[in-house]
Design an enzyme around this catalytic site. Structure first.
Site, PDB file in Angstrom:
ATOM      1  N   SER A 253      -0.423  36.191   7.345  1.00 57.35           N
ATOM      2  CA  SER A 253      -1.831  35.821   7.430  1.00 57.35           C
ATOM      3  C   SER A 253      -2.092  35.172   8.781  1.00 57.35           C
ATOM      4  O   SER A 253      -1.185  35.013   9.602  1.00 57.35           O
ATOM      5  CB  SER A 253      -2.198  34.842   6.308  1.00 57.35           C
ATOM      6  OG  SER A 253      -1.514  33.607   6.482  1.00 57.35           O
ATOM      7  N   LYS A 254      -3.336  34.776   8.997  1.00 58.61           N
ATOM      8  CA  LYS A 254      -3.721  34.226  10.292  1.00 58.61           C
ATOM      9  C   LYS A 254      -2.985  32.943  10.640  1.00 58.61           C
ATOM     10  O   LYS A 254      -2.886  32.582  11.807  1.00 58.61           O
ATOM     11  CB  LYS A 254      -5.237  33.997  10.326  1.00 58.61           C
ATOM     12  CG  LYS A 254      -6.041  35.292  10.362  1.00 58.61           C
ATOM     13  CD  LYS A 254      -7.533  35.036  10.472  1.00 58.61           C
ATOM     14  CE  LYS A 254      -8.310  36.344  10.544  1.00 58.61           C
ATOM     15  NZ  LYS A 254      -9.765  36.128  10.629  1.00 58.61           N
ATOM     16  N   ARG A 255      -2.485  32.250   9.615  1.00 59.65           N
ATOM     17  CA  ARG A 255      -1.752  31.016   9.922  1.00 59.65           C
ATOM     18  C   ARG A 255      -0.436  31.303  10.658  1.00 59.65           C
ATOM     19  O   ARG A 255       0.152  30.423  11.268  1.00 59.65           O
ATOM     20  CB  ARG A 255      -1.474  30.227   8.639  1.00 59.65           C
ATOM     21  CG  ARG A 255      -0.417  30.822   7.740  1.00 59.65           C
ATOM     22  CD  ARG A 255      -0.150  29.922   6.535  1.00 59.65           C
ATOM     23  NE  ARG A 255       0.889  30.432   5.673  1.00 59.65           N
ATOM     24  CZ  ARG A 255       0.713  31.343   4.749  1.00 59.65           C
ATOM     25  NH1 ARG A 255      -0.497  31.850   4.548  1.00 59.65           N
ATOM     26  NH2 ARG A 255       1.721  31.762   3.984  1.00 59.65           N
TER      27      ARG A 255
END
Length: 468
Positions: A253-255
């Site tokens: 994910s974007k994290r």
């Protein structure tokens, strides 16, 4: 005569393409090419709030940039047009009518609050939450009264009893117990059809033989199998791919950093190197790691796709990118990186026209450290700036080595022809005089010349920088 393999990639145009989606597209494309089949692009644009024509055009542009040409779909047409779900409403209404005629669906007037309370009660008893079928027991008169009272409703499919067993090309036999599947929704309160219904209609009418998709859709499969049977269609073969994970083992994910293909395109990764790396996230070809699309297609086999999630490693992607950049001609690579230098205001196109040969030498010196075109800025900034910025520790080191720095400056000033050999000879003479060698000799000099802790050999850098 064997059936022609037909696969599809069916993204929703609601934003940038995720790495996982592109790997799914790639595996479908590879399987179609390996089996001499058909690769379909179908756009699932029924999300009225988030789907836009701009997103749709962008995803097709990205697919084109990657080289994943589709045989049927938007822009190219085909025998099963239209390929945008928003233009297939009449088909969905027709097949929904067939289910109504068979008595396989019923209206449900339960509110979200009622459904949420039911879920909580079931979970409190340790049961799998599912719809209990309350509205299935309503009489026609009760349904009419609820409609007359203005209560909104959805349409649910009446799930028959019995477990569902399916064969997955990646996971083998998968069983779904009958106590896990409640009557599911086919149309929303605004009468628009749900994903599970539209995807079955589309895949069946487009004669899709293999559905290759992410494992997050595995739980949808029993619902879709039931709809295939209810509509009299033959289900396709299924292959559910493992998710791509971040370094922490969780779903990417974007994290974890950049997850969209657009961002890697903007960085200047070559599409072939990008796809080559994605192909290895779940599949291990026998003929090595560096493979062209055609080579991958020749070898690709669903039975060799792994069940466990692969880790996305930016370092490995960078390495893969470097394997492709070193094969580019120096002229082509130099022209490719110039826009990145210009955007960073390090070297203009006008300067490049006047000093192209020098710029090529600079690129040649650092090319083995690059995984994508944008790497050129961090690898070469010291060639274009008279003012370097140092960390405090670096400044302190050079201050402590001031006599050595002054000796270097004096030695270099005395060189009439500043080439690699003369530079190296001067450095060695300074080291001999000062009684310094190895890292103690070269590290302060590297800092002074480049403001970097590492990089290409100084003997290659110095002649391009000129006398300091």
């Amino acid at each position: 005569m064997s059936e022609t393999v037909r696969v599809r990639f069916a993204p929703s145009p609601t934003g940038d393409l995720h790495l996982g989606n592109v790997r799914t597209a790639l595996y479908n494309w590879l399987y179609a090419r390996h089996m001499k089949g058909v690769f379909i692009l179908r756009v699932e644009d029924t999300d009225k709030e988030r789907s836009t024509p701009e997103h749709c055009e962008n995803l097709m542009d990205i697919m084109t940039w990657l080289g994943l040409k589709w045989d049927e779909g938007p822009r190219v047409g085909g025998p099963h047009e239209p390929y945008l779900q928003s233009q297939r409403t009449e088909l969905y209404e027709y097949h929904l009518g067939r289910l109504k005629e068979k008595g396989l669906v019923y209206p449900c007037h339960c509110t979200e609050e009622e459904l949420d309370l039911e879920r909580k009660r079931q979970m409190g008893r340790g049961h799998m939450p599912k719809y209990g079928g309350k509205c299935k027991k309503l009489t026609p008169d009760e349904v009419k009264k609820l409609d007359a009272d203005g209560k909104t409703s959805v349409l649910r499919f009446a799930v028959p009893p019995g477990e569902i067993v399916m064969q997955d090309e990646v996971r083998g036999e998968v069983t779904f117990p009958d106590d896990q599947l409640g009557d599911f929704v086919l149309t929303r309160s605004d009468k628009s059809p749900t994903y599970n219904f539209t995807v079955v209609v589309d895949d069946a009418l487009m004669k899709v033989t293999h559905v290759i998709r992410g494992e997050d859709h595995l739980s949808n499969t029993p619902k879709q199998i039931l709809l295939y049977e209810a509509l009299g269609f033959t289900p396709p073969k299924w292959a559910h791919l493992s998710i791509i994970k971040g370094p922490d083992g969780q779903k990417l994910s974007k994290r974890h950093g950049e997850t969209s293909v657009e961002s890697y395109k903007a960085k200047g990764y070559l599409p072939d190197s990008f796809l080559n790396y994605l192909a290895l996230l779940g599949w291990a070809p026998k003929s090595g790691e560096i493979l062209s699309l055609d080579q991958m297609a020749a070898e690709f086999d669903l039975t060799h796709v792994g069940k466990s999630g692969a880790i996305f490693d930016p370092v490995k992607l960078h390495w893969m990118g470097s394997q492709y950049l070193v094969k580019m001609s120096l002229d082509d690579l130099t022209r490719a990186v110039l826009p990145y230098l210009a955007d960073a205001q390090l070297f203009s196109r006008e300067q490049a026209r006047a000093r192209f040969d020098w710029l090529k030498q600079v690129v040649d010196v650092v090319r083995t450290s690059m995984g994508c075109f944008s790497d050129i800025t961090k690898e070469t900034f010291y060639f274009f700036s008279d003012e370097l910025h140092f960390e405090s520790a670096q400044s302190e080191e050079m201050k402590a080595q001031k006599p050595l720095m002054e000796a270097f400056h004096k030695a270099f000033s005395g060189i009439s022809e500043f080439n690699g050999d003369n530079f190296l000879q001067a450095v060695r003479e300074v080291g001999k005089t000062a009684g310094v060698k190895g890292k103690a000799l070269y590290h302060p000099l590297r800092l002074a010349l480049t403001a970097r802790e590492d990089g290409p050999e100084l003997v290659k850098i110095a002649p391009l920088l000129g006398k300091t």
